[in-house]
Design a protein around this motif. Sequence first.
Motif, PDB file in Angstrom:
ATOM      1  N   ALA A 410      44.086  42.106  36.074  1.00  0.00           N
ATOM      2  CA  ALA A 410      44.196  41.119  37.152  1.00  0.00           C
ATOM      3  C   ALA A 410      45.453  40.271  36.988  1.00  0.00           C
ATOM      4  O   ALA A 410      46.117  39.925  37.978  1.00  0.00           O
ATOM      5  N   PHE A 411      45.812  39.941  35.751  1.00  0.00           N
ATOM      6  CA  PHE A 411      47.045  39.192  35.524  1.00  0.00           C
ATOM      7  C   PHE A 411      48.253  39.990  36.008  1.00  0.00           C
ATOM      8  O   PHE A 411      49.167  39.442  36.639  1.00  0.00           O
ATOM      9  N   LEU A 412      48.272  41.273  35.711  1.00  0.00           N
ATOM     10  CA  LEU A 412      49.394  42.103  36.157  1.00  0.00           C
ATOM     11  C   LEU A 412      49.450  42.169  37.681  1.00  0.00           C
ATOM     12  O   LEU A 412      50.534  42.103  38.283  1.00  0.00           O
ATOM     13  N   ASP A 413      48.293  42.279  38.330  1.00  0.00           N
ATOM     14  CA  ASP A 413      48.270  42.327  39.793  1.00  0.00           C
ATOM     15  C   ASP A 413      48.773  41.023  40.401  1.00  0.00           C
ATOM     16  O   ASP A 413      49.521  41.028  41.383  1.00  0.00           O
ATOM     17  N   VAL A 414      48.349  39.895  39.832  1.00  0.00           N
ATOM     18  CA  VAL A 414      48.786  38.605  40.363  1.00  0.00           C
ATOM     19  C   VAL A 414      50.292  38.446  40.221  1.00  0.00           C
ATOM     20  O   VAL A 414      50.982  38.011  41.155  1.00  0.00           O
ATOM     21  N   ASP A 415      50.825  38.809  39.044  1.00  0.00           N
ATOM     22  CA  ASP A 415      52.265  38.681  38.836  1.00  0.00           C
ATOM     23  C   ASP A 415      53.049  39.603  39.780  1.00  0.00           C
ATOM     24  O   ASP A 415      54.078  39.206  40.341  1.00  0.00           O
ATOM     25  N   ALA A 416      52.561  40.848  39.944  1.00  0.00           N
ATOM     26  CA  ALA A 416      53.246  41.776  40.847  1.00  0.00           C
ATOM     27  C   ALA A 416      53.199  41.266  42.281  1.00  0.00           C
ATOM     28  O   ALA A 416      54.192  41.326  43.014  1.00  0.00           O
ATOM     29  N   ASN A 474      46.616  36.736  47.367  1.00  0.00           N
ATOM     30  CA  ASN A 474      45.310  36.073  47.373  1.00  0.00           C
ATOM     31  C   ASN A 474      44.205  37.014  46.910  1.00  0.00           C
ATOM     32  O   ASN A 474      43.277  36.601  46.203  1.00  0.00           O
ATOM     33  N   LEU A 475      44.288  38.286  47.298  1.00  0.00           N
ATOM     34  CA  LEU A 475      43.298  39.247  46.825  1.00  0.00           C
ATOM     35  C   LEU A 475      43.402  39.439  45.313  1.00  0.00           C
ATOM     36  O   LEU A 475      42.379  39.584  44.627  1.00  0.00           O
ATOM     37  N   ALA A 476      44.614  39.441  44.800  1.00  0.00           N
ATOM     38  CA  ALA A 476      44.790  39.574  43.350  1.00  0.00           C
ATOM     39  C   ALA A 476      44.192  38.376  42.624  1.00  0.00           C
ATOM     40  O   ALA A 476      43.573  38.521  41.560  1.00  0.00           O
ATOM     41  N   LYS A 477      44.353  37.189  43.203  1.00  0.00           N
ATOM     42  CA  LYS A 477      43.741  36.007  42.583  1.00  0.00           C
ATOM     43  C   LYS A 477      42.224  36.048  42.695  1.00  0.00           C
ATOM     44  O   LYS A 477      41.517  35.584  41.792  1.00  0.00           O
ATOM     45  N   LEU A 478      41.703  36.624  43.783  1.00  0.00           N
ATOM     46  CA  LEU A 478      40.257  36.820  43.890  1.00  0.00           C
ATOM     47  C   LEU A 478      39.757  37.740  42.783  1.00  0.00           C
ATOM     48  O   LEU A 478      38.725  37.470  42.143  1.00  0.00           O
ATOM     49  N   GLU A 479      40.471  38.819  42.553  1.00  0.00           N
ATOM     50  CA  GLU A 479      40.082  39.734  41.481  1.00  0.00           C
ATOM     51  C   GLU A 479      40.193  39.057  40.114  1.00  0.00           C
ATOM     52  O   GLU A 479      39.408  39.347  39.204  1.00  0.00           O
TER      53      GLU A 479
END
Length: 507
Positions: A410-416, A474-479
Amino acid sequence: MYLSSRRIISFRVLGPLVLLAVAAYSSHAQSSGSTSPLSNTITTPRPFDPALNTTSPSSFATQSQNPFLGSVPDKTVVPGVLSLSLQDAVQRALRSNLGIVDSRHTDAEARAARIRALAPLLPHLSIDAAQHYETFDENVVGGQFLGIPNRIGPYGYQAAELHLSQSLFNWSARDQAQAASQQRGATLASMGDAREIVVLAAASAYLQVASSAARVHAAEAQLETAKAFDEIMSDRVRREVSPELDAIRARVALETSALRLRLLKARLEKDKLALTRIIGLPLEQQFYICDEQVYSPRPPLTVEAALETAMSHRSDLKAEAARESAAAELVRAKKSERLPTVGATASWGAIGINPGTMNGNYDVGATLRIPILTGGQIKADIVEADATLERRRAEYEDLKARVAFDVRNAFLDVDAADDSVGVSERNVELSHRGLKQAQDRFQVGLATNYEVIQAQEAVAASEENLIASINAHNLAKLELIRALGIAEPSLTEYVKTQKLPDRQIRP
């Protein structure tokens, strides 16, 4: 225009270089496998499944549809058009989502199993009342040799008794009750996990509707621009200032914009239908969303702190730990089957031929049961319970590793996704500057309208990318908050929204 709260960095680029950057951006999108001019620059986050990475029993239900994507619809249709905010949608889902309903039923079953397991340890009290009519055959006791009648009766008598039984020592039943209590704790934790999944599903569906609404609004603005440009080109052709080919290009661009708007409106309606299925709104209910998503940076959090938070807050992890404890109690219960059991019984009552001649009677007893030879049944039960315990331990260790995987992923998704927002914002600025350059060149006769149409398409693509990138962020932060196990309490902290302008609100 879809606006973001992120500050846009300005650049000093010459006009031709601006067009070159836009063209290079389009080439990059096509080379990445996308054939649409509206493709996102970075495909983040990964498509998600609301029931993924959970031990909630309802998520494993063999249904044709994921239970967290369905609901028990409210049968009351509110007159008029309902205004729906993000928080309203989440609260409705927490009441009506099918995953929540399944979890409640699972908890009821676990509660019943716990009561059933406690039953052998509790007193059993009953009252018996009977009316008897009998005959007594003397032949069976040699009455014919005593000179008495062969049969006495028929005669009747009444009896009323109070019976009590109590287990005094049954260690196996005690451990069985402890296992059932641990299993009930697992279902309670699974209910908390189900709420986290429902928040994820409802919020992501709402944000998808918000993105679709933003796309429709942007497409409407682009259609108005295409209409104005079509009128300009038609007028220039009538005045024989431009060739008819320019008018044809402008009309094709206009029709394309109109088709894109119709498709986006259809997608918006589909997204709204999907939202109603998750949150339990009747399909006939007319509603509009009153919140739009905006960009907001992730609250400061290190991976180490996130892992610690996840290990202490993930409800599915707590549920799996409770299941492991229940399996351990079950092993003890099976081993305790080799121990003796002690019980006591007592009864008190009255018996007589009528209520006036009733005589009291009582009975008190104790039982001792010592298993000596059970044909290997106890050993088989112990082997089976040990296998279950080892499986639960392995599943618990796997789930802990999966939680750590979820957090890091999830951290990688948020950063990307955060980088994607920055790139998309810069592309919006560049595409608008490129459009202005193309329009100026066309006005002075240094370019054809084809260059202007291409620049308009680049603007449409960049605005679509900005909407998609903010939604992806926002979806990445939800995850991420789902991975941390704090989706319900931290939703408003991680996912920021603002009220839609009146001009963008539509049923």
